[in-house]
Design an enzyme around this catalytic site. Structure first.
Site, PDB file in Angstrom:
ATOM      1  N   ASP A  68      38.149  41.167  42.172  1.00  0.00           N
ATOM      2  CA  ASP A  68      38.543  41.013  43.572  1.00  0.00           C
ATOM      3  C   ASP A  68      37.860  42.024  44.479  1.00  0.00           C
ATOM      4  OD1 ASP A  68      40.260  38.812  43.232  1.00  0.00           O
ATOM      5  OD2 ASP A  68      41.807  40.106  42.421  1.00  0.00           O
ATOM      6  N   GLY A  69      37.682  43.270  43.981  1.00  0.00           N
ATOM      7  CA  GLY A  69      37.015  44.289  44.786  1.00  0.00           C
ATOM      8  C   GLY A  69      35.586  43.857  45.098  1.00  0.00           C
ATOM      9  N   ARG A  73      33.882  42.917  48.809  1.00  0.00           N
ATOM     10  CA  ARG A  73      32.616  43.474  49.314  1.00  0.00           C
ATOM     11  C   ARG A  73      31.687  42.346  49.757  1.00  0.00           C
ATOM     12  NH1 ARG A  73      33.986  47.211  45.511  1.00  0.00           N
ATOM     13  NH2 ARG A  73      33.020  46.306  43.681  1.00  0.00           N
ATOM     14  N   ASP A 176      43.452  43.147  54.227  1.00  0.00           N
ATOM     15  CA  ASP A 176      44.426  43.925  54.985  1.00  0.00           C
ATOM     16  C   ASP A 176      43.834  45.159  55.653  1.00  0.00           C
ATOM     17  OD1 ASP A 176      44.041  45.426  52.592  1.00  0.00           O
ATOM     18  OD2 ASP A 176      45.858  44.613  51.718  1.00  0.00           O
ATOM     19  N   ARG A 186      54.275  64.016  52.934  1.00  0.00           N
ATOM     20  CA  ARG A 186      54.842  63.818  54.265  1.00  0.00           C
ATOM     21  C   ARG A 186      54.586  62.397  54.745  1.00  0.00           C
ATOM     22  NH1 ARG A 186      53.843  66.683  59.857  1.00  0.00           N
ATOM     23  NH2 ARG A 186      55.760  65.975  60.814  1.00  0.00           N
ATOM     24  N   ASP A 205      55.559  55.563  53.905  1.00  0.00           N
ATOM     25  CA  ASP A 205      54.344  55.971  53.196  1.00  0.00           C
ATOM     26  C   ASP A 205      53.119  55.293  53.812  1.00  0.00           C
ATOM     27  OD1 ASP A 205      55.820  57.489  51.519  1.00  0.00           O
ATOM     28  OD2 ASP A 205      55.465  56.312  49.705  1.00  0.00           O
ATOM     29  N   ALA A 240      57.628  51.561  51.634  1.00  0.00           N
ATOM     30  CA  ALA A 240      58.653  52.598  51.468  1.00  0.00           C
ATOM     31  C   ALA A 240      59.094  53.200  52.802  1.00  0.00           C
ATOM     32  CB  ALA A 240      58.148  53.698  50.511  1.00  0.00           C
ATOM     33  N   GLN A 275      39.203  50.115  51.425  1.00  0.00           N
ATOM     34  CA  GLN A 275      38.182  51.153  51.608  1.00  0.00           C
ATOM     35  C   GLN A 275      38.600  52.047  52.769  1.00  0.00           C
ATOM     36  OE1 GLN A 275      34.592  50.723  50.309  1.00  0.00           O
ATOM     37  NE2 GLN A 275      35.480  49.293  48.859  1.00  0.00           N
TER      38      GLN A 275
HETATM   39  N1  LIG Z   1      49.923  49.093  45.395  1.00  0.00           N
HETATM   40  C1  LIG Z   1      49.003  48.163  45.488  1.00  0.00           C
HETATM   41  O1  LIG Z   1      49.123  47.042  44.997  1.00  0.00           O
HETATM   42  C2  LIG Z   1      47.760  48.461  46.259  1.00  0.00           C
HETATM   43  C3  LIG Z   1      47.461  49.741  46.723  1.00  0.00           C
HETATM   44  C4  LIG Z   1      46.275  49.921  47.434  1.00  0.00           C
HETATM   45  C5  LIG Z   1      45.429  48.831  47.709  1.00  0.00           C
HETATM   46  N2  LIG Z   1      45.779  47.622  47.244  1.00  0.00           N
HETATM   47  C6  LIG Z   1      44.964  46.437  47.531  1.00  0.00           C
HETATM   48  O2  LIG Z   1      43.688  46.550  46.973  1.00  0.00           O
HETATM   49  C7  LIG Z   1      42.845  45.782  47.791  1.00  0.00           C
HETATM   50  C8  LIG Z   1      41.412  46.128  47.452  1.00  0.00           C
HETATM   51  O3  LIG Z   1      41.170  45.565  46.194  1.00  0.00           O
HETATM   52  P1  LIG Z   1      40.210  46.266  45.138  1.00  0.00           P
HETATM   53  O4  LIG Z   1      40.070  45.335  43.970  1.00  0.00           O
HETATM   54  O5  LIG Z   1      39.005  46.772  45.840  1.00  0.00           O
HETATM   55  O6  LIG Z   1      41.063  47.563  44.779  1.00  0.00           O
HETATM   56  P2  LIG Z   1      41.763  47.931  43.401  1.00  0.00           P
HETATM   57  O7  LIG Z   1      40.750  47.930  42.314  1.00  0.00           O
HETATM   58  O8  LIG Z   1      42.598  49.155  43.629  1.00  0.00           O
HETATM   59  O9  LIG Z   1      42.672  46.645  43.170  1.00  0.00           O
HETATM   60  C9  LIG Z   1      43.947  46.400  43.612  1.00  0.00           C
HETATM   61  C10 LIG Z   1      44.488  45.171  42.861  1.00  0.00           C
HETATM   62  O10 LIG Z   1      44.730  44.110  43.804  1.00  0.00           O
HETATM   63  C11 LIG Z   1      44.099  42.912  43.348  1.00  0.00           C
HETATM   64  N3  LIG Z   1      43.779  42.149  44.542  1.00  0.00           N
HETATM   65  C12 LIG Z   1      42.867  42.448  45.506  1.00  0.00           C
HETATM   66  N4  LIG Z   1      42.907  41.504  46.464  1.00  0.00           N
HETATM   67  C13 LIG Z   1      43.864  40.599  46.103  1.00  0.00           C
HETATM   68  C14 LIG Z   1      44.385  39.422  46.696  1.00  0.00           C
HETATM   69  N5  LIG Z   1      43.981  38.982  47.885  1.00  0.00           N
HETATM   70  N6  LIG Z   1      45.367  38.749  46.042  1.00  0.00           N
HETATM   71  C15 LIG Z   1      45.829  39.197  44.855  1.00  0.00           C
HETATM   72  N7  LIG Z   1      45.384  40.308  44.258  1.00  0.00           N
HETATM   73  C16 LIG Z   1      44.428  41.007  44.879  1.00  0.00           C
HETATM   74  C17 LIG Z   1      42.934  43.373  42.516  1.00  0.00           C
HETATM   75  O11 LIG Z   1      42.528  42.393  41.578  1.00  0.00           O
HETATM   76  C18 LIG Z   1      43.533  44.588  41.811  1.00  0.00           C
HETATM   77  O12 LIG Z   1      44.281  44.221  40.687  1.00  0.00           O
HETATM   78  C19 LIG Z   1      43.277  46.148  49.183  1.00  0.00           C
HETATM   79  O13 LIG Z   1      42.896  45.192  50.144  1.00  0.00           O
HETATM   80  C20 LIG Z   1      44.777  46.258  49.016  1.00  0.00           C
HETATM   81  O14 LIG Z   1      45.437  45.067  49.364  1.00  0.00           O
HETATM   82  C21 LIG Z   1      46.896  47.418  46.516  1.00  0.00           C
HETATM   83  N1  LIG Z   2      28.164  47.654  41.163  1.00  0.00           N
HETATM   84  C1  LIG Z   2      28.876  48.607  40.546  1.00  0.00           C
HETATM   85  N2  LIG Z   2      28.253  49.523  39.800  1.00  0.00           N
HETATM   86  C2  LIG Z   2      28.938  50.477  39.187  1.00  0.00           C
HETATM   87  N3  LIG Z   2      30.270  50.600  39.236  1.00  0.00           N
HETATM   88  C3  LIG Z   2      30.938  49.721  39.969  1.00  0.00           C
HETATM   89  C4  LIG Z   2      30.292  48.667  40.660  1.00  0.00           C
HETATM   90  N4  LIG Z   2      31.235  47.937  41.314  1.00  0.00           N
HETATM   91  C5  LIG Z   2      32.410  48.526  41.040  1.00  0.00           C
HETATM   92  N5  LIG Z   2      32.235  49.589  40.229  1.00  0.00           N
HETATM   93  C6  LIG Z   2      33.261  50.489  39.716  1.00  0.00           C
HETATM   94  O1  LIG Z   2      34.177  49.731  38.942  1.00  0.00           O
HETATM   95  C7  LIG Z   2      35.522  50.122  39.227  1.00  0.00           C
HETATM   96  C8  LIG Z   2      36.347  48.906  39.634  1.00  0.00           C
HETATM   97  O2  LIG Z   2      35.810  48.464  40.847  1.00  0.00           O
HETATM   98  P1  LIG Z   2      36.522  47.335  41.647  1.00  0.00           P
HETATM   99  O3  LIG Z   2      38.025  47.544  41.584  1.00  0.00           O
HETATM  100  O4  LIG Z   2      35.932  47.190  42.979  1.00  0.00           O
HETATM  101  O5  LIG Z   2      36.088  46.137  40.727  1.00  0.00           O
HETATM  102  P2  LIG Z   2      36.548  44.669  40.821  1.00  0.00           P
HETATM  103  O6  LIG Z   2      35.370  43.849  41.177  1.00  0.00           O
HETATM  104  O7  LIG Z   2      37.761  44.525  41.699  1.00  0.00           O
HETATM  105  O8  LIG Z   2      36.952  44.396  39.340  1.00  0.00           O
HETATM  106  P3  LIG Z   2      38.435  44.479  38.760  1.00  0.00           P
HETATM  107  O9  LIG Z   2      38.996  43.110  38.859  1.00  0.00           O
HETATM  108  O10 LIG Z   2      38.237  44.895  37.361  1.00  0.00           O
HETATM  109  O11 LIG Z   2      39.200  45.505  39.593  1.00  0.00           O
HETATM  110  C9  LIG Z   2      35.452  51.183  40.296  1.00  0.00           C
HETATM  111  O12 LIG Z   2      35.659  52.431  39.707  1.00  0.00           O
HETATM  112  C10 LIG Z   2      34.058  51.057  40.878  1.00  0.00           C
HETATM  113  O13 LIG Z   2      33.499  52.320  41.209  1.00  0.00           O
END
Ligand SMILES: NC(=O)c1ccc[n+]([C@@H]2O[C@H](COP(=O)([O-])OP(=O)(O)OC[C@H]3O[C@@H](n4cnc5c(N)ncnc54)[C@H](O)[C@@H]3O)[C@@H](O)[C@H]2O)c1
Ligand SMILES: Nc1ncnc2c1ncn2[C@@H]1O[C@H](COP(=O)(O)OP(=O)(O)OP(=O)(O)O)[C@@H](O)[C@H]1O
Length: 357
Positions: A68-69, A73, A176, A186, A205, A240, A275
């Site tokens: 998802d991350g 991107r 989001d 705090r 929070d 929270a 981010q």
């Molecule tokens: N407590 C929490 O659940 C928490 C805390 C911080 C950020 N986030 C979320 O993480 C997102 C960024 O995702 P990331 O993968 O770069 O960070 P991340 O790696 O910290 O992943 C957060 C989790 O959320 C999941 N996720 C992301 N977008 C989703 C969606 N639209 N529906 C269902 N699951 C989803 C990802 O697969 C991952 O398991 C932010 O937009 C925010 O919503 C969640």
């Molecule tokens: N292109 C990349 N090269 C090296 N490391 C990466 C790259 N993309 C993500 N990472 C690293 O992998 C980790 C997970 O990244 P991220 O949560 O964005 O992945 P994701 O695509 O959401 O996969 P997942 O579903 O496993 O969370 C982070 O620590 C990030 O720094």
């Protein structure tokens, strides 16, 4: 649609994603399609979405290979370029991604032969009382293996207004926008305004505004509602909050949600799709609203959002209900729906969905 230029966003830390990227490059070479890696994790400073897509030669299709991350991107880059985005599922949850890795060639063929649906998803954008900045020392604190930070959003010069309305920022969020306490011990104090009216002052929070797409991410974890990605609206969810009123509020798509850090509060971090992009000081505000542009996500068939919710979130059934019987499929899928249901979106039940609970 004709695909002439593909941009690849690859989770470089995952061998399967790197292998799938080779498949995409081979497909592009076979079809005379230009393919450029969009290196969002390059060492040193990160670039804005515009600079990244410019350096990749204005792709018309962004393919993401990761979780998802990685999809988030790619979505940021696709929105900047009005390109299509196709997510290949190589992540841990993969809630946003569409195509399993072995089907990547088939998916690219389907895009080329126009056998796809294009799903339009709402994006969020921002105005703020001032430019967002991130103090330099924060980057060092946050570089725990997540790669370099994105720069603070640029100010948009195409929609300036009087200073009362703040500055428009070049932001597109698929999930989001989060305002979060900066010091661990705090809470932040924030006044929350819906459509310009004060809803309440929160001590919490974090406070977040999610799209329907983002409702299943952080907002979900904070107890917010699951919203169909086909719905339109802004989901405000406190994290929270130390107060009696702790519910989410779902605003209409044309109602902005504004968050102002109160004078006696500590600083707050602003994150966009996970981010960190800025820090707010007491008195600063951001206004979050539906972006004029939309994400164009490639879908290979009808979206089965609720099936995906059950499957990817591993929803479990009540033990007593399991003992009390099977949940058979609700409607037959072999006959067309009756006239009074004909206007409803009822995707066909996939082969394996007849499982019982
Ligand atoms: N407590 C929490 O659940 C928490 C805390 C911080 C950020 N986030 C979320 O993480 C997102 C960024 O995702 P990331 O993968 O770069 O960070 P991340 O790696 O910290 O992943 C957060 C989790 O959320 C999941 N996720 C992301 N977008 C989703 C969606 N639209 N529906 C269902 N699951 C989803 C990802 O697969 C991952 O398991 C932010 O937009 C925010 O919503 C969640
Ligand atoms: N292109 C990349 N090269 C090296 N490391 C990466 C790259 N993309 C993500 N990472 C690293 O992998 C980790 C997970 O990244 P991220 O949560 O964005 O992945 P994701 O695509 O959401 O996969 P997942 O579903 O496993 O969370 C982070 O620590 C990030 O720094």
């Amino acid at each position: 649609m004709t695909v002439n230029r593909v941009g690849l966003v690859v989770h470089g830390g995952r061998a399967e994603a790197v292998a799938a990227a080779r498949t995409v490059r081979a497909w592009c070479a076979e079809h005379g399609v230009r393919c450029a890696d969009i290196d969002v994790w390059q060492e040193g400073a990160r670039h804005s979405a515009r600079e990244e897509v410019d350096s990749a030669g204005d792709p018309d299709l962004i393919v993401t290979l990761g979780g998802d991350g990685t999809f988030l991107r790619g979505a940021r880059l696709a929105a900047e370029n009005d390109a299509l985005v196709l997510g290949v599922d190589l992540g841990r949850v993969g809630f946003l991604t569409e195509v399993p890795a072995p089907a990547v060639r088939e998916a690219l063929d389907a895009v080329r032969e126009e056998r796809i649906n294009i799903e339009s998803r709402m994006l969020l954008t921002l105005r703020a009382s001032c430019r967002l900045e991130v103090p330099t020392q924060m980057e060092a604190l946050l570089r725990y293996g997540r790669g370099p930070m994105l720069p603070p959003p640029r100010v948009r010069s195409d929609c300036t207004a009087g200073s009362d309305w703040g500055v428009a920022l070049d932001v597109t969020a698929l999930n989001d926008v989060v305002v979060e306490k900066l010091s661990r011990d705090r809470q932040v104090s924030v006044a929350v305004y819906l459509a310009g009216r004060l809803l309440a002052c929160y001590s919490a929070d974090a406070l977040l505004v999610a799209t329907p797409t983002g409702s299943t991410a952080y907002s979900f974890a904070a107890g917010g509602p699951v919203v169909s990605p086909r719905a339109e609206g802004l989901v405000f969810t406190p994290v929270a909050p130390h107060m009696v009123f702790n519910r989410s509020v779902v605003a209409a798509p044309d109602e902005p949600v504004a968050l102002r850090v109160l004078q006696g509060s500590g600083q707050a971090a602003v994150s966009i799709d996970g981010q960190l992009r800025g820090v707010l000081s007491p008195g600063d505000w951001i206004g979050v609203y539906a972006a004029p542009r939309r994400l164009k996500a490639v879908r290979l068939g009808p979206t089965d959002f609720y099936g995906r919710l059950r499957e990817r979130m591993h929803l479990t059934d009540a033990p007593a209900a399991l003992a009390d019987g099977d949940a058979a499929p609700l409607w037959p899928v072999t006959t067309p729906p009756p006239a009074d249901l004909a206007h409803l979106a009822l995707p066909p039940v996939p082969g394996d969905a007849s499982r019982t609970c």
